[in-house]
Design an enzyme around this catalytic site. Structure first.
Site, PDB file in Angstrom:
ATOM      1  N   HIS A   1      -9.641   1.419   4.210  1.00 29.07           N
ATOM      2  CA  HIS A   1      -8.414   1.520   5.008  1.00 29.07           C
ATOM      3  C   HIS A   1      -8.678   2.422   6.213  1.00 29.07           C
ATOM      4  CE1 HIS A   1      -4.364   2.591   6.205  1.00 29.07           C
ATOM      5  NE2 HIS A   1      -3.992   1.467   5.631  1.00 29.07           N
TER       6      HIS A   1
ATOM      7  N   GLU B   1      -7.049   4.722   7.483  1.00 28.63           N
ATOM      8  CA  GLU B   1      -6.784   6.153   7.255  1.00 28.63           C
ATOM      9  C   GLU B   1      -7.973   6.805   6.572  1.00 28.63           C
ATOM     10  OE1 GLU B   1      -3.019   5.599   5.312  1.00 28.63           O
ATOM     11  OE2 GLU B   1      -2.173   4.958   7.225  1.00 28.63           O
TER      12      GLU B   1
ATOM     13  N   GLY C   1       2.565  -1.208   4.304  1.00 25.44           N
ATOM     14  CA  GLY C   1       2.667   0.220   4.024  1.00 25.44           C
ATOM     15  C   GLY C   1       4.107   0.626   3.832  1.00 25.44           C
ATOM     16  N   GLY C   2       4.692   1.180   4.871  1.00 34.40           N
ATOM     17  CA  GLY C   2       6.046   1.732   4.811  1.00 34.40           C
ATOM     18  C   GLY C   2       7.065   0.843   4.117  1.00 34.40           C
TER      19      GLY C   2
ATOM     20  N   SER D   1       2.749  -2.392  10.350  1.00 36.30           N
ATOM     21  CA  SER D   1       4.180  -2.508  10.656  1.00 36.30           C
ATOM     22  C   SER D   1       4.755  -3.892  10.342  1.00 36.30           C
ATOM     23  CB  SER D   1       4.461  -2.122  12.111  1.00 36.30           C
ATOM     24  OG  SER D   1       4.107  -0.767  12.332  1.00 36.30           O
TER      25      SER D   1
ATOM     26  N   ASN E   1       0.875  -1.172   0.000  1.00 37.77           N
ATOM     27  CA  ASN E   1       0.000   0.000   0.000  1.00 37.77           C
ATOM     28  C   ASN E   1       0.909   1.218   0.000  1.00 37.77           C
ATOM     29  OD1 ASN E   1      -1.787   2.061   0.499  1.00 37.77           O
ATOM     30  ND2 ASN E   1      -2.347   1.380   2.565  1.00 37.77           N
ATOM     31  N   TRP E   2       1.053   1.800  -1.165  1.00 36.25           N
ATOM     32  CA  TRP E   2       2.001   2.917  -1.291  1.00 36.25           C
ATOM     33  C   TRP E   2       1.476   4.199  -0.643  1.00 36.25           C
ATOM     34  CZ3 TRP E   2       4.800   3.205  -6.721  1.00 36.25           C
ATOM     35  CH2 TRP E   2       5.483   1.993  -6.934  1.00 36.25           C
ATOM     36  N   LYS E   3       0.195   4.237  -0.340  1.00 36.58           N
ATOM     37  CA  LYS E   3      -0.431   5.448   0.217  1.00 36.58           C
ATOM     38  C   LYS E   3      -0.130   6.652  -0.681  1.00 36.58           C
ATOM     39  CE  LYS E   3      -0.248   3.230   4.673  1.00 36.58           C
ATOM     40  NZ  LYS E   3      -0.242   3.335   6.123  1.00 36.58           N
TER      41      LYS E   3
ATOM     42  N   GLY F   1       1.913   2.012  10.800  1.00 33.97           N
ATOM     43  CA  GLY F   1       2.901   3.079  10.708  1.00 33.97           C
ATOM     44  C   GLY F   1       3.531   3.451  12.042  1.00 33.97           C
TER      45      GLY F   1
ATOM     46  N   GLU G   1      -6.076  -5.043  10.028  1.00 35.00           N
ATOM     47  CA  GLU G   1      -5.038  -4.072  10.364  1.00 35.00           C
ATOM     48  C   GLU G   1      -5.399  -3.364  11.664  1.00 35.00           C
ATOM     49  OE1 GLU G   1      -2.703  -2.784   6.619  1.00 35.00           O
ATOM     50  OE2 GLU G   1      -4.443  -1.498   6.805  1.00 35.00           O
TER      51      GLU G   1
END
Ligand code: PGA
Length: 250
Positions: A94, A96, A233-234, A212, A9-11, A172, A166
């Protein structure tokens, strides 16, 4: 046999030029993965990504989709628009989006339905916040989110669905649920799906862990019986890390 699925997930990261660069280093890094590999890129990078992954094992995903086929929804993108760009997967709900953009269980459900109707596989995100966890509400929250997200979907639709568990407090933050915690909560989600659609459908559904997940903890998480993949993500923005994650079984 169901196949594990690991999705990046590149966001809201990467320009088109940076997308080309990252994919160029991702391609060799994931070439020997046994799982399904997906990257969910920003809308503006879909076309560039589609060309860059051609002939590779990477599949294309987006990060959101609107529920209406078209119309006066400024800033939104329809499922048919994504389909035209050969998008195969789309993240829906998601945390976010729930937190910053007013996403509700109902809108998550509507978006998932629109994706399925267009032949795009939704990756439906569920997960509890830190306070919900501390209040002992984890099971109730993820079961409610799962039930509502799947409301009105047919048994056959479930073949298209992926769920991502999640825990919001793990996204994150560098805090991961322990492999056991993740496994146990995913088992609860799966049980809810079994209640709705029966044992076969529930068992066949792929449920990812996200929050994470990284090169170090992927192997342990992926070894758990209930965990069928990861939403990353990251660590999906670094080819070396993402490569190590998708090669968790090596
Ligand atoms: P993270 O994000 O891996 O950076 O925690 C996961 C996600 O938000 O999907």
């Amino acid at each position: 046999m169901k196949r594990d699925i690991i999705a990046g997930n590149w966001k809201m990261n990467k320009t088109q030029a940076e997308t080309k660069e990252l994919i160029a280093s991702l391609v060799p890094a994931v070439a020997n993965a046994n799982c399904e590999v997906v990257i969910c890129v920003p809308f503006t990078n879909i076309e560039v990504a589609r060309k860059a992954i051609r002939g590779t094992k990477i599949k294309l995903g987006a990060q959101n989709v609107h529920w209406a086929p078209k119309g006066a929804y400024t800033g939104e993108i329809s499922a048919d628009m994504l389909k035209e760009l050969k998008v195969e997967y789309v993240i829906v709900g998601h945390s976010e989006r729930r937190q910053y953009f007013g996403e509700t269980d109902q809108s998550v459900n509507a978006r998932a339905k629109a994706a399925i109707l267009a032949g795009i596989k939704p990756i439906i995100c569920v997960g509890e916040t830190l306070s919900e966890r501390e209040e002992g509400k984890t099971a109730a929250v993820v079961v409610r989110q799962t039930n509502e997200a799947l409301e009105g979907l047919e048994k056959t639709d479930l073949k298209q669905v992926v769920i991502a568990y999640e825990p919001v407090w793990a996204i994150g933050t560098g805090k991961t649920a322990t492999a056991q915690e993740a496994n146990d909560t995913i088992a609860i989600i799966r049980k809810a799906v079994r209640r709705l659609y029966g044992k076969t459908v529930g068992n066949a559904l792929r449920i990812q862990y996200g929050g994470s997940m990284n090169a170090k903890n992927a192997k342990e998480l992926m070894s758990m019986p209930e965990i069928d993949g990861g939403l990353i993500g990251g660590a999906s923005l670094k080819a070396e890390d993402f490569g190590a994650i998708v090669n968790y079984d090596k």
